[in-house]
Write a protein that holds these residues in place. Structure first.
Motif, PDB file in Angstrom:
ATOM      1  N   LYS A  84      -7.220 -15.382 -39.000  1.00 53.05           N
ATOM      2  CA  LYS A  84      -8.387 -16.044 -38.400  1.00 53.05           C
ATOM      3  C   LYS A  84      -9.664 -15.296 -38.767  1.00 53.05           C
ATOM      4  O   LYS A  84      -9.720 -14.070 -38.633  1.00 53.05           O
TER       5      LYS A  84
ATOM      6  N   LEU B  77     -17.976 -16.563 -38.399  1.00 51.50           N
ATOM      7  CA  LEU B  77     -18.310 -17.924 -37.969  1.00 51.50           C
ATOM      8  C   LEU B  77     -19.803 -18.038 -37.655  1.00 51.50           C
ATOM      9  O   LEU B  77     -20.449 -19.016 -38.017  1.00 51.50           O
TER      10      LEU B  77
ATOM     11  N   THR C 142      -9.835 -32.258 -41.753  1.00 46.18           N
ATOM     12  CA  THR C 142     -10.099 -30.844 -41.551  1.00 46.18           C
ATOM     13  C   THR C 142      -9.008 -29.943 -42.114  1.00 46.18           C
ATOM     14  O   THR C 142      -9.231 -28.747 -42.230  1.00 46.18           O
TER      15      THR C 142
ATOM     16  N   LEU D  54      -3.353 -28.279 -44.823  1.00 45.43           N
ATOM     17  CA  LEU D  54      -1.945 -28.236 -44.440  1.00 45.43           C
ATOM     18  C   LEU D  54      -1.450 -29.641 -44.099  1.00 45.43           C
ATOM     19  O   LEU D  54      -0.345 -30.038 -44.473  1.00 45.43           O
TER      20      LEU D  54
ATOM     21  N   PHE E 242       1.554 -31.665 -45.729  1.00 43.91           N
ATOM     22  CA  PHE E 242       2.598 -32.255 -44.890  1.00 43.91           C
ATOM     23  C   PHE E 242       2.746 -33.737 -45.203  1.00 43.91           C
ATOM     24  O   PHE E 242       3.865 -34.249 -45.349  1.00 43.91           O
TER      25      PHE E 242
ATOM     26  N   PHE F  24     -15.685 -23.539 -41.049  1.00 43.44           N
ATOM     27  CA  PHE F  24     -14.945 -23.361 -39.795  1.00 43.44           C
ATOM     28  C   PHE F  24     -13.453 -23.672 -39.967  1.00 43.44           C
ATOM     29  O   PHE F  24     -13.100 -24.752 -40.447  1.00 43.44           O
ATOM     30  N   PRO F  25     -12.581 -22.788 -39.511  1.00 42.94           N
ATOM     31  CA  PRO F  25     -11.143 -23.089 -39.528  1.00 42.94           C
ATOM     32  C   PRO F  25     -10.859 -24.303 -38.651  1.00 42.94           C
ATOM     33  O   PRO F  25     -11.233 -24.309 -37.475  1.00 42.94           O
ATOM     34  N   GLY F  26     -10.233 -25.299 -39.221  1.00 41.72           N
ATOM     35  CA  GLY F  26      -9.923 -26.487 -38.429  1.00 41.72           C
ATOM     36  C   GLY F  26     -11.129 -27.377 -38.189  1.00 41.72           C
ATOM     37  O   GLY F  26     -11.025 -28.396 -37.516  1.00 41.72           O
TER      38      GLY F  26
ATOM     39  N   ARG G 248     -14.938 -22.861 -33.035  1.00 41.59           N
ATOM     40  CA  ARG G 248     -15.039 -22.895 -34.495  1.00 41.59           C
ATOM     41  C   ARG G 248     -13.811 -22.306 -35.169  1.00 41.59           C
ATOM     42  O   ARG G 248     -13.675 -22.379 -36.383  1.00 41.59           O
ATOM     43  N   ASN G 249     -12.933 -21.680 -34.387  1.00 44.28           N
ATOM     44  CA  ASN G 249     -11.788 -21.004 -34.980  1.00 44.28           C
ATOM     45  C   ASN G 249     -10.502 -21.797 -34.753  1.00 44.28           C
ATOM     46  O   ASN G 249     -10.508 -22.820 -34.071  1.00 44.28           O
ATOM     47  N   TYR G 250      -9.408 -21.341 -35.348  1.00 48.24           N
ATOM     48  CA  TYR G 250      -8.108 -21.983 -35.162  1.00 48.24           C
ATOM     49  C   TYR G 250      -7.667 -21.896 -33.700  1.00 48.24           C
ATOM     50  O   TYR G 250      -8.059 -21.002 -32.977  1.00 48.24           O
TER      51      TYR G 250
ATOM     52  N   ALA H 282       2.840 -29.448 -34.574  1.00 48.61           N
ATOM     53  CA  ALA H 282       2.522 -28.060 -34.956  1.00 48.61           C
ATOM     54  C   ALA H 282       2.973 -27.752 -36.380  1.00 48.61           C
ATOM     55  O   ALA H 282       2.490 -26.801 -36.991  1.00 48.61           O
ATOM     56  N   VAL H 283       3.865 -28.560 -36.918  1.00 46.24           N
ATOM     57  CA  VAL H 283       4.319 -28.324 -38.293  1.00 46.24           C
ATOM     58  C   VAL H 283       3.230 -28.736 -39.292  1.00 46.24           C
ATOM     59  O   VAL H 283       3.103 -28.154 -40.361  1.00 46.24           O
ATOM     60  N   GLN H 284       2.435 -29.728 -38.923  1.00 46.02           N
ATOM     61  CA  GLN H 284       1.451 -30.242 -39.871  1.00 46.02           C
ATOM     62  C   GLN H 284       0.031 -29.732 -39.627  1.00 46.02           C
ATOM     63  O   GLN H 284      -0.813 -29.806 -40.510  1.00 46.02           O
ATOM     64  N   MET H 285      -0.222 -29.243 -38.433  1.00 43.83           N
ATOM     65  CA  MET H 285      -1.586 -28.932 -38.028  1.00 43.83           C
ATOM     66  C   MET H 285      -1.644 -27.597 -37.312  1.00 43.83           C
ATOM     67  O   MET H 285      -0.757 -27.303 -36.507  1.00 43.83           O
ATOM     68  N   ILE H 286      -2.669 -26.816 -37.581  1.00 43.28           N
ATOM     69  CA  ILE H 286      -2.894 -25.614 -36.768  1.00 43.28           C
ATOM     70  C   ILE H 286      -3.695 -26.033 -35.543  1.00 43.28           C
ATOM     71  O   ILE H 286      -3.349 -25.697 -34.418  1.00 43.28           O
ATOM     72  N   SER H 287      -4.748 -26.784 -35.780  1.00 43.87           N
ATOM     73  CA  SER H 287      -5.511 -27.362 -34.672  1.00 43.87           C
ATOM     74  C   SER H 287      -6.473 -28.401 -35.229  1.00 43.87           C
ATOM     75  O   SER H 287      -6.859 -28.329 -36.389  1.00 43.87           O
ATOM     76  N   TYR H 288      -6.814 -29.375 -34.410  1.00 44.40           N
ATOM     77  CA  TYR H 288      -7.755 -30.419 -34.814  1.00 44.40           C
ATOM     78  C   TYR H 288      -9.190 -29.878 -34.683  1.00 44.40           C
ATOM     79  O   TYR H 288      -9.388 -28.716 -34.321  1.00 44.40           O
ATOM     80  N   ASP H 289     -10.167 -30.707 -34.959  1.00 46.09           N
ATOM     81  CA  ASP H 289     -11.554 -30.269 -35.048  1.00 46.09           C
ATOM     82  C   ASP H 289     -12.162 -30.071 -33.650  1.00 46.09           C
ATOM     83  O   ASP H 289     -12.644 -31.015 -33.040  1.00 46.09           O
ATOM     84  N   LYS H 290     -12.144 -28.828 -33.194  1.00 43.34           N
ATOM     85  CA  LYS H 290     -12.653 -28.546 -31.849  1.00 43.34           C
ATOM     86  C   LYS H 290     -14.179 -28.531 -31.789  1.00 43.34           C
ATOM     87  O   LYS H 290     -14.754 -28.702 -30.729  1.00 43.34           O
TER      88      LYS H 290
END
Lengths: 425, 425
Positions: free
Chosen positions: A39, A45, A100, A103, A107, A260-262, B69-71, B283-291
């Protein structure tokens, strides 16, 4: 300082007592830090948060007659495709700009390979008896998990200093069940290796038995130097074409570690035929990806030259962290002679091989003292490192002072686990 | 004016000549308009573009200790889950906040049902001999296409004024091959119908033979009134629970027609057990969506009450367009007695049934004169309307003046196609 491998039992016992008290003292400090994942830090950031200021007036929304706020343009805005083509040194029509997450694009490719087949598949992969996938290791756990999720047999290919062991790869692809290979060609996760030109040419020139053999070329760290100048990198798509393998590679990248990650934008790049094929498949699930975020990124990042300039904001924050990791490893572990590690100039990780059979134990000791790192084994298929040796260090998140404390603890744990092993504790 | 169905052949021939010259005159005007999809207009997008001004200072990024802004936070920020729970009248822990597209969430659910099975599946759907899916029709082509893509047999269920024909649905779900049903319960696409309370209760109380029968409850127009006050709507999740069917429904919604199409946030809502199940799969395809986009939307939309207030900005722009459609239909088509249509108070469409066997021809005439509308048949499974009668009118995109011209042309084409049919031309 002792080279543990050359010392007597008595000397090791003495060292063990010393390191154990060191560990207990550190444990008392009550650390609470998770550096399991790559991260970016808050400062990184902050350094790119001005991206949120580039979209304002109504004029910002009309791009060549397309309202970026409305539906449309599944493959991405022309300017976003041009941006990625510039970054990856391919053609805009060879790109498909996604949401975003790269991965998620990977997938989706594997998922569709299973349910519908790839462009050159004889049948969907779910109709095959066995699917095998090559996993250069140490590698990225999330890659391996995607293919594992769909039931592929994961085959470990050792990483060398120049990339995957290509003698082995060339042999393995003669098996028609081998349908693809994961690759992180530049600053590989976790080794930080740049594939050599020879390795890249040999990959492009592969003669796989499976007509739909696919190299998933995750160029995650394509502009992610933190030490030294940008390192030019060949365009795998035209290389594959040159060797008569135009549909064999699918390249991926994202701005997750640029902005930004994600919260960034991603890209899938391949032959024009593959782009047409995936555009058709992806149209079933998506009307269009986030073009507001696409234009925000294109306005902010502009082009490859400007992006490389901007990456220096990250480099200046990342370099001291990698230096900290290496310095403390050099001080506290190197003299003991049982561990080796890489000194990357880009990417997000330091890959370390500790004494066989002690990686899990070392990380357990870390965890009991409040430091969570990437689990041992994570860098191998199925999460199982046959040597229980490889550890991925992800130094990017914490400030340098916290990282220093974490590395002191980590090195103590490495030493303690090695001593336990040598002394059969 | 003539009721075509009551007139003599000679009268119809005379009318035909008149309408044909009308059509030819309109064709000369060289219209170029595409209203095939339910796209918001530029003015609607302008009315909500101040959403891009809510994220600025560094303080905006730290939400309860989470850097948006982060994972992280795969299921969405707590405040985003609370927002959607407020909108849908369910609980935050029953929500999973996705990316820009609720269609993509629906696709992912069906895709995973095929490759891995749903929570209560005995096996993945790809291992079943036959999968059948109920498609209330007229309905949404993109829904039908998702299940068709995976090889499901699509079964048409007629829509009534109160929702799908529930007598038929209750009968059909006795077949264990019937695995689910598409639904747009409020301002259904294209009919603009609100399912009655009785229909909703009968859906919640279904006793399907398949243990993994799933209602895909696409609440796409949950706050999308353009005429009159917000219409309260029951929470299907608690209703299903009440009837012992807690995992049977998966609800979806998005801000695509609240803020930006393809640039908003989406939600999947269901039992806590389903949320846990999908969180694990996704969780296999995504770390996190756009927060970043999540917090942007929460800051801007605030809560249900504020969102309903904001929807009035859309309503004031949409209502005149629907009035235009209805007025011109009333003037130009109604007296001829061969067509019927709905007068919705929300949603994005007017659904029209023209003379059987003339919908395709009417839209061909439109297209030849430069007006592209949703293809005839699109509202039925496999794109085939057995009566060739239903047409979806999507009036939202063009300004009123352009829409007027389009409707004049459209009505002329309806009349011409009907006359051709009656006169065997």
């Amino acid at each position: 300082m002792l080279d543990y491998l050359k010392k007597s039992c008595a000397e090791l016992e003495e060292e063990y007592s010393k390191i154990l008290s060191e560990y207990n003292a550190l444990k008392m400090q009550g650390m609470k830090l998770n550096i399991a994942r790559g991260k970016p830090s808050k400062k990184q950031l902050d350094a790119v948060s001005d991206i949120l200021d580039v979209m304002h007036t109504d004029d910002d929304f009309d791009i060549d007659g397309i309202d970026v706020r409305n539906y449309g343009e599944l493959a991405g805005l022309a300017c976003a495709r041009e941006y990625w083509a510039d970054i990856l040194d391919c053609k805009p029509e060879q790109t498909f700009v996604g949401g975003t997450s790269s991965l998620n694009l990977m997938f989706d490719v594997i998922s569709r390979a299973y349910t519908h087949g790839l462009l050159n598949s004889e049948r969907p992969w779910c109709k095959e008896e066995v699917i095998k996938f090559l996993c250069p290791s140490p590698g990225y756990d999330r890659h391996f998990r995607v293919t594992e999720f769909f039931g592929a047999e994961l085959i470990t290919v050792p990483m060398t200093a120049t990339g995957p062991d290509m003698d082995l790869v060339e042999e393995l692809v003669k098996d028609p069940c081998v349908k693809g290979m994961w690759s992180i060609p530049k600053y590989s996760n976790p080794e930080g290796i740049i594939y050599s030109d020879e390795t890249i040419r040999r990959i492009a020139a592969l003669k796989p038995a499976a007509p739909d053999f696919t190299v998933l070329w995750d160029n995650a760290y394509c502009v992610h130097e933190f030490d030294g100048d940008y390192v030019p990198f060949p365009d795998i798509i035209s290389l594959c074409e040159e060797y008569g393998n135009k549909d064999m590679v699918i390249e991926f990248a994202s701005t997750s570690k640029i902005t930004f990650p994600g919260g960034g934008i991603s890209v899938l790049a391949s032959s024009v035929e593959n782009i047409a094929y995936f555009s058709k498949l992806f149209a079933v699930q998506m009307i269009s990806y986030d073009k507001v975020n696409q234009i925000r990124h294109v306005r902010y990042l502009k082009n490859k030259a400007h992006t490389i300039e901007l990456m220096k904001r990250h480099a200046v924050l990342l370099k001291p962290k990698f230096q900290t990791v290496l310095r403390i490893l050099d001080e506290k572990v190197k003299p003991h002679g049982f561990a080796q590690w890489n000194s990357p100039k880009g990417g997000y990780f330091v890959s370390l091989n500790t004494m066989n059979g002690t990686a899990k134990r070392a990380l357990q000791l870390c965890s009991e003292a409040g430091l969570v790192m990437t689990p041992a084994g994570a860098t191998f298929p199925y999460g199982i490192d046959p040597n229980d040796s490889n550890i991925r260090i992800a130094p990017s998140l914490p400030p340098v002072e916290e990282l220093e404390a974490a590395m002191e603890l980590f090195c103590t744990c490495l030493n303690l686990a090695a001593l336990e092993k040598l002394l059969n504790k």
